[in-house]
Design a protein around this motif. Sequence first.
Motif, mmCIF file in Angstrom:
data_model
loop_
_atom_site.group_PDB
_atom_site.id
_atom_site.type_symbol
_atom_site.label_atom_id
_atom_site.label_comp_id
_atom_site.label_asym_id
_atom_site.label_seq_id
_atom_site.Cartn_x
_atom_site.Cartn_y
_atom_site.Cartn_z
ATOM 1 N N TYR A 224 0.860 -1.181 0.000
ATOM 2 C CA TYR A 224 0.000 0.000 0.000
ATOM 3 C C TYR A 224 0.896 1.230 0.000
ATOM 4 O O TYR A 224 1.769 1.379 0.850
ATOM 5 N N LYS A 225 0.696 2.127 -0.958
ATOM 6 C CA LYS A 225 1.518 3.328 -1.075
ATOM 7 C C LYS A 225 0.619 4.549 -1.225
ATOM 8 O O LYS A 225 -0.464 4.468 -1.804
ATOM 9 N N ILE A 226 1.082 5.677 -0.716
ATOM 10 C CA ILE A 226 0.346 6.933 -0.834
ATOM 11 C C ILE A 226 1.312 8.014 -1.300
ATOM 12 O O ILE A 226 2.414 8.155 -0.759
ATOM 13 N N THR A 227 0.894 8.784 -2.306
ATOM 14 C CA THR A 227 1.701 9.888 -2.825
ATOM 15 C C THR A 227 1.064 11.206 -2.421
ATOM 16 O O THR A 227 -0.143 11.398 -2.574
ATOM 17 N N ASP A 260 -15.730 -11.853 19.857
ATOM 18 C CA ASP A 260 -14.919 -11.887 21.072
ATOM 19 C C ASP A 260 -14.085 -10.614 21.161
ATOM 20 O O ASP A 260 -12.889 -10.601 20.871
ATOM 21 N N GLY A 261 -14.739 -9.524 21.525
ATOM 22 C CA GLY A 261 -14.029 -8.268 21.706
ATOM 23 C C GLY A 261 -13.752 -7.536 20.407
ATOM 24 O O GLY A 261 -14.427 -7.730 19.395
ATOM 25 N N ASP A 262 -12.728 -6.693 20.441
ATOM 26 C CA ASP A 262 -12.371 -5.844 19.301
ATOM 27 C C ASP A 262 -11.283 -6.513 18.470
ATOM 28 O O ASP A 262 -10.239 -6.917 18.997
ATOM 29 N N LEU A 263 -11.524 -6.587 17.167
ATOM 30 C CA LEU A 263 -10.586 -7.230 16.254
ATOM 31 C C LEU A 263 -10.141 -6.225 15.198
ATOM 32 O O LEU A 263 -10.969 -5.642 14.495
ATOM 33 N N TYR A 264 -8.828 -6.039 15.087
ATOM 34 C CA TYR A 264 -8.248 -5.108 14.120
ATOM 35 C C TYR A 264 -7.389 -5.898 13.130
ATOM 36 O O TYR A 264 -6.552 -6.711 13.534
ATOM 37 N N VAL A 265 -7.597 -5.626 11.842
ATOM 38 C CA VAL A 265 -6.969 -6.420 10.793
ATOM 39 C C VAL A 265 -6.111 -5.517 9.904
ATOM 40 O O VAL A 265 -6.599 -4.504 9.377
ATOM 41 N N VAL A 266 -4.844 -5.868 9.744
ATOM 42 C CA VAL A 266 -3.960 -5.145 8.829
ATOM 43 C C VAL A 266 -4.337 -5.533 7.403
ATOM 44 O O VAL A 266 -4.423 -6.716 7.073
ATOM 45 N N GLN A 267 -4.561 -4.525 6.549
ATOM 46 C CA GLN A 267 -5.182 -4.765 5.252
ATOM 47 C C GLN A 267 -4.223 -5.157 4.130
ATOM 48 O O GLN A 267 -4.656 -5.649 3.091
ATOM 49 N N SER A 268 -2.939 -4.928 4.312
ATOM 50 C CA SER A 268 -1.972 -5.287 3.269
ATOM 51 C C SER A 268 -0.572 -5.273 3.865
ATOM 52 O O SER A 268 -0.372 -4.825 5.000
ATOM 53 N N GLY A 269 0.389 -5.763 3.094
ATOM 54 C CA GLY A 269 1.759 -5.818 3.584
ATOM 55 C C GLY A 269 2.393 -4.440 3.675
ATOM 56 O O GLY A 269 2.195 -3.588 2.805
ATOM 57 N N SER A 270 3.156 -4.217 4.742
ATOM 58 C CA SER A 270 3.823 -2.929 4.951
ATOM 59 C C SER A 270 5.278 -3.155 5.324
ATOM 60 O O SER A 270 5.594 -4.006 6.164
ATOM 61 N N GLY A 271 6.166 -2.381 4.689
ATOM 62 C CA GLY A 271 7.588 -2.473 4.970
ATOM 63 C C GLY A 271 8.065 -1.276 5.773
ATOM 64 O O GLY A 271 7.639 -0.139 5.535
ATOM 65 N N PHE A 272 8.952 -1.529 6.721
ATOM 66 C CA PHE A 272 9.427 -0.485 7.625
ATOM 67 C C PHE A 272 10.951 -0.442 7.633
ATOM 68 O O PHE A 272 11.615 -1.478 7.543
ATOM 69 N N ASN A 273 11.487 0.769 7.762
ATOM 70 C CA ASN A 273 12.916 0.966 7.989
ATOM 71 C C ASN A 273 13.085 1.764 9.272
ATOM 72 O O ASN A 273 12.394 2.763 9.488
ATOM 73 N N ILE A 291 9.363 -6.415 7.217
ATOM 74 C CA ILE A 291 8.097 -6.362 6.486
ATOM 75 C C ILE A 291 7.060 -7.177 7.239
ATOM 76 O O ILE A 291 7.308 -8.333 7.603
ATOM 77 N N VAL A 292 5.901 -6.570 7.487
ATOM 78 C CA VAL A 292 4.752 -7.274 8.052
ATOM 79 C C VAL A 292 3.794 -7.560 6.904
ATOM 80 O O VAL A 292 3.201 -6.647 6.337
ATOM 81 N N ASN A 293 3.679 -8.838 6.533
ATOM 82 C CA ASN A 293 2.778 -9.229 5.450
ATOM 83 C C ASN A 293 1.375 -9.477 5.992
ATOM 84 O O ASN A 293 1.211 -9.957 7.118
ATOM 85 N N SER A 294 0.372 -9.166 5.193
ATOM 86 C CA SER A 294 -1.002 -9.428 5.619
ATOM 87 C C SER A 294 -1.939 -9.391 4.420
ATOM 88 O O SER A 294 -1.860 -8.484 3.587
ATOM 89 N N THR A 295 -2.820 -10.391 4.355
ATOM 90 C CA THR A 295 -3.876 -10.436 3.346
ATOM 91 C C THR A 295 -5.161 -10.860 4.037
ATOM 92 O O THR A 295 -5.268 -12.004 4.496
ATOM 93 N N PRO A 296 -6.146 -9.967 4.182
ATOM 94 C CA PRO A 296 -7.399 -10.328 4.853
ATOM 95 C C PRO A 296 -8.030 -11.575 4.242
ATOM 96 O O PRO A 296 -8.076 -11.734 3.023
ATOM 97 N N PRO A 317 1.381 -13.627 11.369
ATOM 98 C CA PRO A 317 1.747 -14.934 10.823
ATOM 99 C C PRO A 317 2.876 -14.903 9.807
ATOM 100 O O PRO A 317 3.467 -15.940 9.519
ATOM 101 N N SER A 318 3.160 -13.723 9.244
ATOM 102 C CA SER A 318 4.186 -13.672 8.197
ATOM 103 C C SER A 318 4.993 -12.388 8.305
ATOM 104 O O SER A 318 4.573 -11.331 7.829
#
Length: 398
Positions: A224-227, A260-273, A291-296, A317-318
């Motif tokens: 996911y990228k934003i310009t 079961d409570g509040d569930l928050y889901v990361v919507q796509s993979g994100s890389g960090f430095n 990199i934290v990978n995620s695919t709902p 998980p990834s």
Amino acid sequence: MKLTHGVCGITLAAFLTACGGGGGDGYYNQNSGSGSTTTPTTPSTDQELATSVLNSVKQEGKYLFGAYDLNDEKLSKGYIDHALDTFAQGPLKLTLDIRKVDLTKYPDHYRDKCFIKSTTDYRACYVFKGEEIKSLLTGYSDWDFDITADDLKNIKLANDNTSPNLEDYQSNTRIYIFQNENNDKNFQDVTITGAFAYPFQQSWGLEQTKQKRFVLINSTTSDYKITTSTIVQDPDTAQPTEKEVTTGAMSVYKDNTSTDGDLYVVQSGSGFNVLINDNPNVPFAEPISFIVNSTPGNTNNATYQVKLSGNQVLSLPSITGIEGSRVENQSPTTNAQKFNGSIYLEGPNIFTFKQSPNGTTLNFKHVINGISIEGQSINQNGTVSTTLKTPFMQKFTF
């Protein structure tokens, strides 16, 4: 992604032979208590392999056992510690905290169409950026949400091939809270992008104890990228100039169908430095990447949950490429390491476990470089006592 120094070999065997467990004494010699006990449950060759990985994880990832404290200057912070604390205290916590803001008080921050040029996203949004974030949220007074050349003054990278370079870190933080045609989804999708910096404590037995992490959500390694446009310092004239900047982003969506409570889901993979300048062995700052990978809907779905019981659950998980280097001169090594795998933490206080009440427990189930690490930690008045189930029965303290 390039680092200052080459990382260890690709295979696990190469990793174990090429990567040292650290440099000399002092900073590196801060592993778990020497009184640990081990009960072998695997063949000797497999046990040697598992022991080598486990020893590296104990040094570089105390966070995985709950034995991490951001403000303890005497506690060495490893690559996994820097990565997980950045993820948890940065993008994840910010996207949770911003949900507490009463958006009706900020009509001037509303955009009728969030991304004007987009042909795939017609949603409206509220957007908050830069230093104004401090006025909205408590607990961030010593953070920097607008990284400029002045903020990076007196910082050096190892060489011209180091990527990202310092100019890449020059960006502000932007948080988007999206409206939706379906009221069940309204304002449940929160996205963060850009760069920020925040302090941590780390002493090398010399003078400085207060250090700083510079964090960039990297467009190169993010799905996911934003310009957007931002003001940066022109490298030729040294004058402020407007520049179009593309940064990676992390989207966290609250799934209100959770039973079961509040569930928050990361919507796509994100890389960090993460740029760390604490090591006095070298004049340059040393980068860490992950990199934290995620695919709902997929098995690599990255989530954070607060259960009805009060337990918090972080499931990643990834995770790929937690990597970095830490130069040591007296026992010469670059200490270059790379970790891949999955991370699972569950308990009433998973992010600041060492500050939790006496007797609090933390359950963990990780797979790091192919080795399963499962067990439980107990906080005993600030001392973390850990009992492993896998890769073998072992008890140790931090």
